[in-house]
Design a protein around this motif. Structure first.
Motif, PDB file in Angstrom:
ATOM      1  N   GLY A  93       0.810  -1.209   0.000  1.00 17.59           N
ATOM      2  CA  GLY A  93       0.000   0.000   0.000  1.00 17.59           C
ATOM      3  C   GLY A  93       0.846   1.262   0.000  1.00 17.59           C
ATOM      4  N   PHE A  94       0.235   2.342  -0.419  1.00 19.43           N
ATOM      5  CA  PHE A  94       0.925   3.623  -0.469  1.00 19.43           C
ATOM      6  C   PHE A  94       0.534   4.491   0.724  1.00 19.43           C
ATOM      7  CE2 PHE A  94       2.534   2.705  -4.509  1.00 19.43           C
ATOM      8  CZ  PHE A  94       1.534   2.190  -5.307  1.00 19.43           C
ATOM      9  N   VAL A  95       1.389   5.448   1.036  1.00 19.27           N
ATOM     10  CA  VAL A  95       1.061   6.515   1.974  1.00 19.27           C
ATOM     11  C   VAL A  95       1.536   7.822   1.364  1.00 19.27           C
ATOM     12  CG1 VAL A  95       1.185   5.102   4.059  1.00 19.27           C
ATOM     13  CG2 VAL A  95       3.234   6.282   3.252  1.00 19.27           C
ATOM     14  N   ARG A  96       0.975   8.917   1.850  1.00 15.56           N
ATOM     15  CA  ARG A  96       1.477  10.204   1.399  1.00 15.56           C
ATOM     16  C   ARG A  96       2.876  10.419   1.953  1.00 15.56           C
ATOM     17  NH1 ARG A  96      -3.200  14.095   3.224  1.00 15.56           N
ATOM     18  NH2 ARG A  96      -3.492  12.365   4.659  1.00 15.56           N
ATOM     19  N   ASP A 114     -10.082  11.461  -1.539  1.00  7.54           N
ATOM     20  CA  ASP A 114      -9.557  12.145  -2.725  1.00  7.54           C
ATOM     21  C   ASP A 114      -8.040  12.291  -2.656  1.00  7.54           C
ATOM     22  OD1 ASP A 114     -12.070  12.426  -3.874  1.00  7.54           O
ATOM     23  OD2 ASP A 114     -12.438  14.365  -2.912  1.00  7.54           O
ATOM     24  N   GLN A 115      -7.527  12.623  -1.461  1.00  7.28           N
ATOM     25  CA  GLN A 115      -6.074  12.737  -1.297  1.00  7.28           C
ATOM     26  C   GLN A 115      -5.400  11.380  -1.478  1.00  7.28           C
ATOM     27  OE1 GLN A 115      -8.430  14.102   0.705  1.00  7.28           O
ATOM     28  NE2 GLN A 115      -7.588  15.764   1.965  1.00  7.28           N
ATOM     29  N   PHE A 116      -6.042  10.324  -0.956  1.00  6.59           N
ATOM     30  CA  PHE A 116      -5.475   8.983  -1.087  1.00  6.59           C
ATOM     31  C   PHE A 116      -5.428   8.565  -2.555  1.00  6.59           C
ATOM     32  CE2 PHE A 116      -7.068   7.694   3.421  1.00  6.59           C
ATOM     33  CZ  PHE A 116      -6.132   8.546   3.973  1.00  6.59           C
ATOM     34  N   LYS A 117      -6.479   8.902  -3.275  1.00  5.51           N
ATOM     35  CA  LYS A 117      -6.530   8.592  -4.703  1.00  5.51           C
ATOM     36  C   LYS A 117      -5.388   9.301  -5.433  1.00  5.51           C
ATOM     37  CE  LYS A 117      -9.691   8.909  -8.687  1.00  5.51           C
ATOM     38  NZ  LYS A 117      -8.969   9.927  -9.496  1.00  5.51           N
ATOM     39  N   ALA A 118      -5.195  10.575  -5.133  1.00  2.00           N
ATOM     40  CA  ALA A 118      -4.133  11.348  -5.783  1.00  2.00           C
ATOM     41  C   ALA A 118      -2.756  10.817  -5.437  1.00  2.00           C
ATOM     42  CB  ALA A 118      -4.254  12.820  -5.384  1.00  2.00           C
ATOM     43  N   THR A 119      -2.566  10.391  -4.173  1.00  4.31           N
ATOM     44  CA  THR A 119      -1.265   9.850  -3.752  1.00  4.31           C
ATOM     45  C   THR A 119      -0.902   8.607  -4.547  1.00  4.31           C
ATOM     46  OG1 THR A 119      -1.447  10.705  -1.497  1.00  4.31           O
ATOM     47  CG2 THR A 119      -0.004   8.806  -1.825  1.00  4.31           C
ATOM     48  N   THR A 120      -1.854   7.681  -4.649  1.00  2.00           N
ATOM     49  CA  THR A 120      -1.600   6.440  -5.380  1.00  2.00           C
ATOM     50  C   THR A 120      -1.308   6.725  -6.846  1.00  2.00           C
ATOM     51  OG1 THR A 120      -3.025   5.216  -3.863  1.00  2.00           O
ATOM     52  CG2 THR A 120      -2.541   4.180  -5.981  1.00  2.00           C
ATOM     53  N   GLU A 121      -2.095   7.597  -7.442  1.00  2.00           N
ATOM     54  CA  GLU A 121      -1.892   7.923  -8.861  1.00  2.00           C
ATOM     55  C   GLU A 121      -0.539   8.576  -9.094  1.00  2.00           C
ATOM     56  OE1 GLU A 121      -5.310  10.286  -9.704  1.00  2.00           O
ATOM     57  OE2 GLU A 121      -6.622   8.542 -10.075  1.00  2.00           O
ATOM     58  N   LYS A 122      -0.094   9.393  -8.141  1.00  4.81           N
ATOM     59  CA  LYS A 122       1.209  10.046  -8.269  1.00  4.81           C
ATOM     60  C   LYS A 122       2.342   9.023  -8.249  1.00  4.81           C
ATOM     61  CE  LYS A 122       4.261  13.430  -6.061  1.00  4.81           C
ATOM     62  NZ  LYS A 122       4.443  14.342  -4.890  1.00  4.81           N
ATOM     63  N   VAL A 123       2.279   8.071  -7.310  1.00  2.00           N
ATOM     64  CA  VAL A 123       3.322   7.045  -7.229  1.00  2.00           C
ATOM     65  C   VAL A 123       3.296   6.152  -8.463  1.00  2.00           C
ATOM     66  CG1 VAL A 123       4.216   5.093  -5.902  1.00  2.00           C
ATOM     67  CG2 VAL A 123       3.308   7.080  -4.707  1.00  2.00           C
TER      68      VAL A 123
END
Length: 431
Positions: free
Chosen positions: A265-268, A303-312
């Motif tokens: 899993g990802f984190v910010r 929304d922030q979690f979605k953006a974090t994953t997409e960024k990685v």
């Protein structure tokens, strides 16, 4: 073997600190501080307090000014903390400066995540990746670990190694050993990657389609894989419950086989060295035919979690992969919120893994992604070719079997690659 960090064996009471500059950053800093509390709690450490500290400008020594640093040190004493954890990334010199002013252990967000990863890693590959990241993090922090030897032995004249204190000499030895270990870990990890690549080629031998389940940590990825495949992968309500990729085969309603891989899993603010260290693990997302992006619908920060994953994913080169967006945990939200999410994401799947609700919509979406990759054919196989019968059962879905005098007539849904391999035995294509 040397120790790369001098931390007490039992850190029990942590004070959490986030330092920010601009007023506009305060809301984001508060959200990240909440996430840090979850991360620290995952390590089994109690949180005695958390504070947002505003600074007018960044300072080299403490990030904030000396006065603010003293205030934070006083907060740590008032709360009887035995550890201060910063959400900010600390340079080695800043970490030492903070430990000097607080007189207790000081760590940052990156070290917390590294410690969690060290606890969670199970396979050899994950363990090597964690060790490599920890050594790379620790290398610049070895200074002054042996300074007490200089104080005990006193100074000396002359030049070269003989003129250096015992502590300085020991630091150089440790750094050399650390660099050697980093080099060895990279070599071992490369061997493991090659072995995994060989296994992957074997897995792709018949071009079975492959999907990677990605998303923010604790969104329910492992639970989803368990539900779809009937397996029992570790799936707990905690951050980074599993670090090791797990691949399971599932069968779609149209008979199409699909390999599903759970990923870390990802984190910010995921430390860059961890993205690099876990690149082999996350390569599953890069090579997948499509991605299943799982989100926690019950989180206020979805929304922030979605953006974090997409960024990685973008950093990994998987940003342009076909993707099925999945909102999990819909059983935990009210109908109005669910309605809003559906309006905002009309093509997403909305499911509850815990209640086994809506999962069929996801299965159907996977089949749609692979439409055109499977064919329904009738094969006439000689009785002596039991191996081909087994192949159809293993790599496709056998719909009917009729035993005739001159061979076995099998109707099966198979991937195009299998259809090509058995083209000489095709009797008829099912309409």
């Amino acid at each position: 073997m040397f120790e790369v960090r001098e931390k007490p064996q039992m850190v029990q009471r942590a004070l959490l600190i986030s330092i920010f500059e601009a007023k506009d950053d305060q809301v984001e800093a508060a959200l990240l501080l909440e996430e840090l509390e979850e991360l620290v709690s995952t390590l089994g450490i109690g949180v005695v307090g958390s504070f947002l500290i505003k600074t007018r400008a960044r300072h080299k020594r403490f990030i904030c000014g000396t006065g603010k640093a003293e205030e934070i040190a006083e907060l740590a004493r008032a709360h009887e903390a035995d550890c201060v954890v910063f959400d900010n990334q600390l340079a080695p010199s800043q970490q030492r400066a903070w430990e000097a002013v607080t007189d207790i252990t000081v760590i940052d967000r990156e070290e917390v995540i590294l410690d969690i990863f060290a606890q969670r890693a199970q396979t050899r590959e994950a363990s090597l990746q964690v060790d490599l990241a920890r050594m790379q993090y620790a290398l610049p922090r070895m200074a002054k670990m042996w300074g007490h030897l200089d104080r005990e032995g006193g100074g000396g004249g002359g030049s070269g190694a003989a003129s250096r204190g015992m502590g300085e000499q020991q630091i150089e030895i440790d750094r050399r050993l650390a660099r050697q270990r980093i080099s060895r870990l990279k070599g071992e990890l490369e061997l493991v990657r090659k072995q995994r690549a060989t296994q992957r080629k074997e897995r792709e031998r018949y071009s079975i389609p492959h999907a990677a389940i990605v998303g923010y940590t604790n969104a329910g990825k492992s639970s989803l894989l368990n539900l779809l495949s009937g397996s029992e992968i570790m799936a707990k309500d905690m951050l980074f419950a599993t670090l090791d990729t797990t691949t399971r085969r599932v069968e779609l309603p149209d008979g199409q086989p699909l390999l599903l891989t759970d990923t870390v899993g990802f984190v910010r603010n995921l430390p860059h060295r961890l993205v690099e260290a876990f690149k082999a693990t996350l390569e599953e997302a890069v090579i997948a035919d499509f991605l299943i992006h799982v989100l926690d619908a019950a989180s206020d920060q979805v929304d922030q979690f979605k953006a974090t994953t997409e960024k990685v994913l973008e950093e990994l080169g998987a940003g342009d992969k076909p993707m099925i967006l999945v909102f999990n945990k819909i059983d935990l939200i009210d109908p109005e919120r669910l309605k809003g999410l559906k309006l905002a994401h009309p093509h997403a799947c909305f499911i509850s893994v815990r209640e086994d609700e809506g999962v069929q919509s996801l299965v159907d979406a996977c089949a749609t992604q692979l439409r055109g990759r499977i064919r329904r054919l009738s094969f006439k196989l000689p009785h002596s070719r039991g191996d081909l019968v087994n192949l159809l059962h293993q790599e496709g879905k056998v719909l009917s079997t009729d035993y005739e005098e001159d061979g076995t007539l099998i109707l099966a849904a198979v991937p195009a690659s299998i259809a090509g391999m058995l083209s000489d035995f095709v009797a008829d294509e099912d309409a």
